[in-house]
Write a protein that holds these residues in place. Structure first.
Motif, PDB file in Angstrom:
ATOM      1  N   PHE A  34       0.812  -1.212   0.000  1.00 49.36           N
ATOM      2  CA  PHE A  34       0.000   0.000   0.000  1.00 49.36           C
ATOM      3  C   PHE A  34       0.849   1.267   0.000  1.00 49.36           C
ATOM      4  CE2 PHE A  34      -3.345  -2.934   1.489  1.00 49.36           C
ATOM      5  CZ  PHE A  34      -4.337  -2.596   0.585  1.00 49.36           C
ATOM      6  N   ILE A  35       2.075   1.191   0.532  1.00 51.05           N
ATOM      7  CA  ILE A  35       2.972   2.352   0.485  1.00 51.05           C
ATOM      8  C   ILE A  35       3.221   2.752  -0.967  1.00 51.05           C
ATOM      9  CG2 ILE A  35       5.295   3.194   0.968  1.00 51.05           C
ATOM     10  CD1 ILE A  35       3.836   2.994   3.501  1.00 51.05           C
ATOM     11  N   THR A  36       3.688   1.807  -1.762  1.00 49.34           N
ATOM     12  CA  THR A  36       3.985   2.086  -3.173  1.00 49.34           C
ATOM     13  C   THR A  36       2.726   2.499  -3.926  1.00 49.34           C
ATOM     14  OG1 THR A  36       5.763   0.464  -3.103  1.00 49.34           O
ATOM     15  CG2 THR A  36       4.982   1.129  -5.273  1.00 49.34           C
ATOM     16  N   ARG A  37       1.631   1.827  -3.657  1.00 50.02           N
ATOM     17  CA  ARG A  37       0.375   2.145  -4.357  1.00 50.02           C
ATOM     18  C   ARG A  37      -0.083   3.565  -4.042  1.00 50.02           C
ATOM     19  NH1 ARG A  37      -5.294  -1.311  -3.725  1.00 50.02           N
ATOM     20  NH2 ARG A  37      -6.627   0.195  -4.811  1.00 50.02           N
ATOM     21  N   PHE A  38      -0.044   3.940  -2.777  1.00 49.70           N
ATOM     22  CA  PHE A  38      -0.463   5.290  -2.387  1.00 49.70           C
ATOM     23  C   PHE A  38       0.435   6.337  -3.027  1.00 49.70           C
ATOM     24  CE2 PHE A  38      -1.162   8.365   1.414  1.00 49.70           C
ATOM     25  CZ  PHE A  38      -2.164   9.028   0.729  1.00 49.70           C
TER      26      PHE A  38
END
Length: 380
Positions: free
Chosen positions: A36-40
């Motif tokens: 979710f870090i990369t996606r956000f």
């Protein structure tokens, strides 16, 4: 029975947020690694029409890191508006530099470019343009000043997610931009922040320093002193959900703002509700009410006290930072080169925020407006 308490702001969380946060929780990746870090980061970069975005743990450290990445430090001066949340100036101090406070334009409260020019000295290295209460600063003249005097121009967009200036998204108008996702913002991760840039080298430097300055090619080797400024995967999951609902959330806030404007407060009492320039499309963060110039000193406080007595929350405008003890010896400059900041002090004394939650109903808005009218009649 008393009416329910109406807060100035509260987060709008749905099943979407719950599902994604639970997905992150069940994955076991609950700290600063996880999908979710990369996606956000990727989705927020796209949202800002910028190639790079890096998560951090809050908006204040985003400002600090932006200054550090650009080499701002001891002996440097950074021009900031006095009328803003204190984090803007505190970040300058934490970077080792000195804030110089300048006045704002009378209506919007954003940086006055003429005051910025008057404040420039041999030590000036940067300008921080704050998009105050969701309204963009007038960036074109600030960009011209920054180019002419070879200054860094940063955007503090903590309150202005999605706002546009002359059709361009805030976040891509300066060298670096910072955002906050605190719980009262139009979108939230509880606590959290983001740095946005079009410069790949700056983005890499942000990512390096936020993670204790650990060498990406040599684990647990730290060639510099860095910071623990990382966002968690749980927070990022919340951010992904909120960003996916951004149009819904801001549409709700926009309808609430328009309903306040339709209450006739400006016509009856001369109160300005979120004034805006023709070149701006502000983000409807908080509903801002500004009493007319010449209003009796103390009237705002009495009005807000009355509203609180009927379970209606308010929030005063930010105090001008130059009035606070840690900053009272810093330089301050208005457009004439004087050390008084009349516009900032006047707006700060007359402005306040009204309940702006997305959960507000038409009945709630009418209740606030009716109570506000009563308070205005009694105290101004």
């Amino acid at each position: 029975m008393n009416d329910e308490f109406l807060p100035v702001a509260e987060p709008d969380l749905s099943q979407v947020e719950e599902d994604l946060v639970l997905e992150a929780l069940r994955s076991g990746w609950v700290s600063s690694l996880g999908s979710f870090i990369t996606r956000f980061e990727n989705e927020f970069a796209h949202f800002c029409q910028s190639p790079f975005a890096a998560t951090v743990c809050n908006g204040t450290v985003a400002l600090h890191l932006a200054l550090v990445v650009k080499g701002i430090g001891h002996g440097d001066e950074v021009i900031v508006p006095s009328l803003t949340f204190v984090a803007t100036a505190a970040a300058v101090i934490h970077a080792g530099a000195t804030p110089v406070f300048v006045d704002c334009v009378p209506e919007m409260g954003v940086l006055d470019p003429d005051a910025v020019k008057a404040a420039i000295s041999e030590r000036t290295k940067a300008i921080i343009a704050v998009h105050l209460y969701g309204h963009p600063a007038d960036m074109d003249p600030l960009v011209e000043i920054a180019i002419r005097y070879n200054l860094l121009l940063l955007e503090d967009a903590a309150e202005a997610h999605g706002a546009t200036y002359k059709g361009r998204k805030v976040g891509r108008l300066g060298s670096l931009a910072t955002f906050s996702f605190y719980g009262n913002k139009v979108m939230t991760t509880g606590e959290g922040g983001m740095l946005v840039t079009s410069n790949e080298e700056d983005d890499s430097r942000v990512r390096f320093l936020r993670d204790h300055a650990m060498d990406p090619q040599r684990r647990y080797w730290h060639p510099e002193i860095g910071f623990n400024y990382r966002m968690t995967n749980l927070q990022a999951a919340l951010g992904v959900a909120q960003l996916g609902r951004f149009e819904e959330l801001t549409a709700k806030r926009g309808m609430i703002l328009n309903e306040y404007r339709n209450q006739g407060l400006e016509q009856q009492f001369g109160i300005a509700i979120n004034p805006q320039k023709e070149w701006a499309r502000p983000t409807p963060w908080l509903v801002c009410a500004v009493l007319p110039e010449g209003t009796r000193v103390g009237a705002r406080e009495q009005i807000c006290e009355y509203l609180l007595s009927v379970n209606i929350d308010t929030r005063p405008y930010f105090w001008p930072i130059h009035k606070m003890p840690p900053y009272e010896n810093c330089r301050r400059v208005d457009k004439n080169g004087d050390n008084k900041l009349p516009n900032a002090e006047s707006l700060a004394s007359r402005g306040f925020n009204l309940p702006s939650s997305t959960k507000m109903t038409l009945r709630d808005i009418h209740r606030v407006s009716t109570a506000l009218v009563k308070g205005l009649r009694e105290h101004i």
